[in-house]
Motif scaffolding. Structure first.
Motif, mmCIF file in Angstrom:
data_model
loop_
_atom_site.group_PDB
_atom_site.id
_atom_site.type_symbol
_atom_site.label_atom_id
_atom_site.label_comp_id
_atom_site.label_asym_id
_atom_site.label_seq_id
_atom_site.Cartn_x
_atom_site.Cartn_y
_atom_site.Cartn_z
ATOM 1 N N ASN A 70 -6.990 8.744 -4.548
ATOM 2 C CA ASN A 70 -5.307 8.617 -4.260
ATOM 3 C C ASN A 70 -5.127 7.306 -3.556
ATOM 4 O OD1 ASN A 70 -6.305 9.430 -1.481
ATOM 5 N ND2 ASN A 70 -4.119 9.530 -1.078
ATOM 6 N N ILE A 71 -3.676 6.962 -3.670
ATOM 7 C CA ILE A 71 -3.349 5.812 -2.900
ATOM 8 C C ILE A 71 -2.173 6.418 -2.166
ATOM 9 C CG2 ILE A 71 -2.436 3.690 -3.088
ATOM 10 C CD1 ILE A 71 -3.504 3.223 -5.822
ATOM 11 N N SER A 72 -2.080 5.879 -0.638
ATOM 12 C CA SER A 72 -0.928 6.208 -0.136
ATOM 13 C C SER A 72 -0.266 4.819 0.534
ATOM 14 C CB SER A 72 -1.353 7.059 1.376
ATOM 15 O OG SER A 72 -2.033 8.224 1.009
ATOM 16 N N VAL A 73 1.016 4.749 0.168
ATOM 17 C CA VAL A 73 1.900 3.577 0.431
ATOM 18 C C VAL A 73 2.965 3.956 1.408
ATOM 19 C CG1 VAL A 73 3.405 1.968 -0.847
ATOM 20 C CG2 VAL A 73 1.330 2.747 -1.789
ATOM 21 N N ILE A 74 3.188 3.198 2.514
ATOM 22 C CA ILE A 74 4.479 3.184 2.996
ATOM 23 C C ILE A 74 5.221 1.911 2.873
ATOM 24 C CG2 ILE A 74 5.309 3.058 5.587
ATOM 25 C CD1 ILE A 74 2.531 4.396 6.357
ATOM 26 N N THR A 75 6.411 2.049 2.715
ATOM 27 C CA THR A 75 7.370 0.986 2.520
ATOM 28 C C THR A 75 8.255 0.781 3.647
ATOM 29 O OG1 THR A 75 9.299 2.317 1.747
ATOM 30 C CG2 THR A 75 7.539 1.645 -0.084
ATOM 31 N N THR A 76 8.850 -0.514 3.667
ATOM 32 C CA THR A 76 9.862 -0.743 4.952
ATOM 33 C C THR A 76 10.743 -0.023 5.211
ATOM 34 O OG1 THR A 76 10.851 -2.399 3.604
ATOM 35 C CG2 THR A 76 9.045 -3.497 4.610
ATOM 36 N N GLY A 77 11.241 0.849 4.344
ATOM 37 C CA GLY A 77 12.254 1.763 4.693
ATOM 38 C C GLY A 77 11.723 2.678 5.396
ATOM 39 N N LYS A 79 9.260 4.974 3.823
ATOM 40 C CA LYS A 79 9.047 5.936 2.912
ATOM 41 C C LYS A 79 7.787 6.030 2.665
ATOM 42 C CE LYS A 79 13.607 6.509 2.516
ATOM 43 N NZ LYS A 79 14.295 7.740 2.956
ATOM 44 N N LEU A 80 7.084 7.229 2.386
ATOM 45 C CA LEU A 80 5.614 7.526 2.268
ATOM 46 C C LEU A 80 5.453 7.995 0.839
ATOM 47 C CD1 LEU A 80 2.861 7.478 3.212
ATOM 48 C CD2 LEU A 80 3.569 10.069 4.030
ATOM 49 N N TYR A 81 4.832 7.307 -0.086
ATOM 50 C CA TYR A 81 4.405 7.854 -1.236
ATOM 51 C C TYR A 81 2.919 8.160 -1.415
ATOM 52 C CZ TYR A 81 8.884 5.527 -2.084
ATOM 53 O OH TYR A 81 10.278 5.236 -2.084
ATOM 54 N N SER A 82 2.518 9.189 -1.962
ATOM 55 C CA SER A 82 1.219 9.697 -2.333
ATOM 56 C C SER A 82 0.955 9.627 -3.809
ATOM 57 C CB SER A 82 0.809 10.871 -1.401
ATOM 58 O OG SER A 82 -0.595 11.232 -1.774
ATOM 59 N N ILE A 83 -0.053 8.901 -4.075
ATOM 60 C CA ILE A 83 -0.207 8.563 -5.708
ATOM 61 C C ILE A 83 -1.564 9.013 -6.033
ATOM 62 C CG2 ILE A 83 -0.090 6.977 -7.331
ATOM 63 C CD1 ILE A 83 1.869 5.250 -5.684
ATOM 64 N N ASN A 84 -1.777 9.997 -6.885
ATOM 65 C CA ASN A 84 -3.209 10.531 -7.540
ATOM 66 C C ASN A 84 -3.523 9.400 -8.610
ATOM 67 O OD1 ASN A 84 -3.079 12.904 -5.832
ATOM 68 N ND2 ASN A 84 -1.828 13.800 -7.411
ATOM 69 N N VAL A 85 -4.857 8.999 -8.540
ATOM 70 C CA VAL A 85 -5.448 8.133 -9.478
ATOM 71 C C VAL A 85 -6.368 8.670 -10.328
ATOM 72 C CG1 VAL A 85 -6.265 5.816 -9.688
ATOM 73 C CG2 VAL A 85 -4.750 6.201 -7.546
ATOM 74 N N TYR A 86 -6.234 8.620 -11.621
ATOM 75 C CA TYR A 86 -7.431 9.178 -12.419
ATOM 76 C C TYR A 86 -7.791 8.052 -13.447
ATOM 77 C CZ TYR A 86 -5.155 13.517 -10.921
ATOM 78 O OH TYR A 86 -4.562 14.496 -10.109
ATOM 79 N N TYR A 87 -9.232 8.290 -13.834
ATOM 80 C CA TYR A 87 -9.701 7.183 -14.675
ATOM 81 C C TYR A 87 -9.354 7.667 -16.140
ATOM 82 C CZ TYR A 87 -12.951 4.056 -16.791
ATOM 83 O OH TYR A 87 -13.336 3.237 -17.880
ATOM 84 N N ASP A 88 -9.086 6.550 -16.879
ATOM 85 C CA ASP A 88 -8.859 6.794 -18.528
ATOM 86 C C ASP A 88 -9.145 5.534 -19.174
ATOM 87 O OD1 ASP A 88 -7.540 6.937 -20.941
ATOM 88 O OD2 ASP A 88 -6.215 8.366 -20.359
ATOM 89 N N GLU A 89 -10.055 5.636 -20.395
ATOM 90 C CA GLU A 89 -10.868 4.665 -20.720
ATOM 91 C C GLU A 89 -9.517 3.740 -21.436
ATOM 92 O OE1 GLU A 89 -13.629 2.915 -21.489
ATOM 93 O OE2 GLU A 89 -14.591 4.041 -20.214
#
Length: 268
Positions: A70-77, A79-89
């Protein structure tokens, strides 16, 4: 620098916090606000912020068929975003521009002594400061990278290093990588690596390095120290080539960081 992305895909299906990436292509993530901080759960993916952008991340696989992360991102506002990352050819989407904010956490509050604009200003000032260090240095394939300075300012470490090209072939910086390696563990098994995300990376000129025109790079980090048996490694990767540049910084170098005392300019 060419960004490998098909922007026409951005509105196709980027409506979810699940993304797919592959080894041969770069996937772009575009957020509604500037990115304050980003972290990822595994070294199996490479996450970088393109130069001269504030709300974009580029992601690709560091190896094929990795386990979901996963990737966790915090923006200047805040806001917290959690993003699941999967592999695909062959991922069907290579750009995402819509994300759902994590609903189980409150808005993030920031407590910091230095704003992003101030960090960029100090990085620029560090880049033009006279070099205090000559080592470590790395030379290979007619390229040279050399540590110039380590400064400390308001809880941030600024590492300045120069890259020079002694060939006729321009060197295009693709991305930089910073991590701490545990060399004591390397004697028993595979080395333990912990990647560290910089607060800011500054190039004194363009990220294309030509013969006779060295470039100074300054990377700013939240302050840290490392044990005697660990190293802080800096790697620079070439776009469209295999000239990998790297320098290894010891803990004693970091402890000898020099206070940076130049004040901010007075706005009248």
């Amino acid at each position: 620098m060419v960004i490998l992305v098909l922007w026409a895909c951005a509105s196709a299906s980027g409506q979810t916090n699940n993304i797919k990436v592959c080894y041969q292509k770069t996937t772009m993530l575009v957020f509604p606000q500037n990115i304050k901080d980003a972290d990822f759960g595994s070294a199996d993916i490479i996450v970088r912020q393109p130069k001269r952008t504030a709300n974009v991340l580029k992601v690709k696989a560091a190896r094929k068929a990795f386990e979901p992360t996963n990737i966790s991102v915090i923006t200047t506002g805040g806001k917290l975003y959690s993003i699941n990352v999967y592999y695909d050819e062959d991922p069907p989407v290579q750009a995402y521009d819509t994300f759902t904010q994590s609903g189980t956490v409150p808005t993030v509050a920031f407590d910091e002594a230095m704003s992003p604009a101030e960090i960029e200003y100090y990085a620029q000032q560090v880049s033009i400061s006279p070099p205090r260090l000559r080592r470590p240095v790395f030379s290979d394939n007619r390229m040279k990278v050399q540590l110039r300075n380590i400064y400390i300012k308001d809880g941030l470490l600024f590492f300045a290093f120069s890259i020079s090209n002694h060939s006729q072939i321009p060197y295009d910086v693709y991305f930089t990588r910073f991590y701490v390696r545990d060399m004591a563990r390397a004697k028993r098994t595979t080395a333990l690596e912990k990647e560290i995300a910089p607060r800011h990376v500054y190039f004194s000129t363009d990220s294309t390095i030509i013969e006779g025109e060295p470039v100074t790079v300054v990377a700013a980090f939240d302050k840290f120290t490392i044990a005697e048996k660990k190293h802080f490694d800096i790697e620079v990767y070439e776009e469209g080539g295999d000239r990998l540049l790297k320098i290894r910084i010891k803990g004693r170098h970091i402890l000898a960081a020099t206070p940076f005392v130049k004040p901010l300019p007075v706005v009248r």
